[in-house]
Design a protein around this motif. Structure first.
Motif, mmCIF file in Angstrom:
data_model
loop_
_atom_site.group_PDB
_atom_site.id
_atom_site.type_symbol
_atom_site.label_atom_id
_atom_site.label_comp_id
_atom_site.label_asym_id
_atom_site.label_seq_id
_atom_site.Cartn_x
_atom_site.Cartn_y
_atom_site.Cartn_z
ATOM 1 N N SER A 31 27.616 10.628 -25.535
ATOM 2 C CA SER A 31 27.128 9.472 -24.793
ATOM 3 C C SER A 31 25.730 9.035 -25.234
ATOM 4 C CB SER A 31 27.105 9.767 -23.293
ATOM 5 O OG SER A 31 26.162 10.771 -22.985
ATOM 6 N N TYR A 32 25.197 9.692 -26.261
ATOM 7 C CA TYR A 32 23.859 9.376 -26.762
ATOM 8 C C TYR A 32 23.900 8.900 -28.199
ATOM 9 C CZ TYR A 32 22.038 11.800 -22.667
ATOM 10 O OH TYR A 32 21.749 12.182 -21.390
ATOM 11 N N GLY A 33 23.147 7.829 -28.460
ATOM 12 C CA GLY A 33 22.829 7.523 -29.834
ATOM 13 C C GLY A 33 21.801 8.541 -30.312
ATOM 14 N N MET A 34 21.846 8.889 -31.593
ATOM 15 C CA MET A 34 20.960 9.913 -32.124
ATOM 16 C C MET A 34 20.131 9.349 -33.278
ATOM 17 S SD MET A 34 21.526 12.482 -30.225
ATOM 18 C CE MET A 34 20.572 13.711 -31.125
ATOM 19 N N GLY A 35 18.922 9.876 -33.405
ATOM 20 C CA GLY A 35 18.049 9.398 -34.465
ATOM 21 C C GLY A 35 17.197 10.500 -35.053
ATOM 22 N N TRP A 36 16.692 10.218 -36.231
ATOM 23 C CA TRP A 36 15.698 11.075 -36.882
ATOM 24 C C TRP A 36 14.442 10.246 -37.112
ATOM 25 C CZ3 TRP A 36 16.046 16.240 -37.706
ATOM 26 C CH2 TRP A 36 17.307 16.820 -37.669
ATOM 27 N N PHE A 37 13.315 10.870 -36.812
ATOM 28 C CA PHE A 37 12.018 10.261 -37.037
ATOM 29 C C PHE A 37 11.161 11.256 -37.810
ATOM 30 C CE2 PHE A 37 12.055 6.495 -34.257
ATOM 31 C CZ PHE A 37 13.236 6.717 -33.588
ATOM 32 N N ARG A 38 10.053 10.786 -38.341
ATOM 33 C CA ARG A 38 9.138 11.691 -39.025
ATOM 34 C C ARG A 38 7.709 11.264 -38.785
ATOM 35 N NH1 ARG A 38 10.637 10.108 -45.322
ATOM 36 N NH2 ARG A 38 9.621 8.049 -45.364
ATOM 37 N N GLN A 39 6.818 12.248 -38.887
ATOM 38 C CA GLN A 39 5.398 11.972 -38.695
ATOM 39 C C GLN A 39 4.587 12.799 -39.674
ATOM 40 O OE1 GLN A 39 4.026 12.484 -34.654
ATOM 41 N NE2 GLN A 39 2.254 11.156 -35.018
ATOM 42 N N GLU A 89 6.152 11.648 -50.776
ATOM 43 C CA GLU A 89 5.862 10.827 -49.595
ATOM 44 C C GLU A 89 6.852 11.045 -48.455
ATOM 45 O OE1 GLU A 89 6.180 9.793 -52.777
ATOM 46 O OE2 GLU A 89 7.159 7.807 -52.879
ATOM 47 N N ASP A 90 7.893 11.840 -48.679
ATOM 48 C CA ASP A 90 8.801 12.219 -47.591
ATOM 49 C C ASP A 90 8.258 13.404 -46.785
ATOM 50 O OD1 ASP A 90 11.518 11.597 -49.844
ATOM 51 O OD2 ASP A 90 10.857 10.305 -48.192
#
Length: 123
Positions: A31-39, A89-90
């Motif tokens: 029931s959730y959309g999922m994401g990846w983020f970076r900092q 840069e990743d």
């Protein structure tokens, strides 16, 4: 309340690959959309990739398009990020996140966050 735990980070040379995983618990994963983020140090958290609840619709930041692939397994409550052709840069702390939206690309659209896993790409 959804708990998210990332794994799979590490040190890799430029051009190499890593596969990040995120295990979810405490909610109905599908029931959730999922994401990846970076900092990266000194920078704001930025969107990397997202995938819809069904897994049929991925969405990528331009900076990773063609190199990264997001996928999910709703039977195992996991989401993955396959990262190929890595660049210095990743390098960043990578976060898994869950949203009540079908699909989202903004930090403030996500409701639950993991603690992050470090990815370091050497030149």
């Amino acid at each position: 309340q959804v708990q998210l735990v990332e794994s799979g980070g590490g040190l890799v040379q430029a051009g190499g690959s890593l596969r990040l995983s995120c295990a979810a618990s405490g909610g109905t994963f599908s029931s959730y959309g999922m994401g990846w983020f970076r900092q990266a140090p000194g920078k704001e958290r930025e969107f990397v990739a997202a995938i819809s609840r069904s897994g049929l619709t991925p969405y990528y930041a331009d900076s990773v398009k063609g190199r990264f692939t997001i996928s999910r397994d709703n039977a195992k409550n996991t989401v993955h990020l396959q990262m190929n052709s890595l660049k210095p840069e990743d390098t960043a702390l990578y976060y898994c996140a869950a949203t009540r939206a079908v699909l989202a690309g903004m930090v403030n659209e996500y409701h639950y966050w993991g603690q992050g896993t470090q990815v370091t790409v050497s030149s």
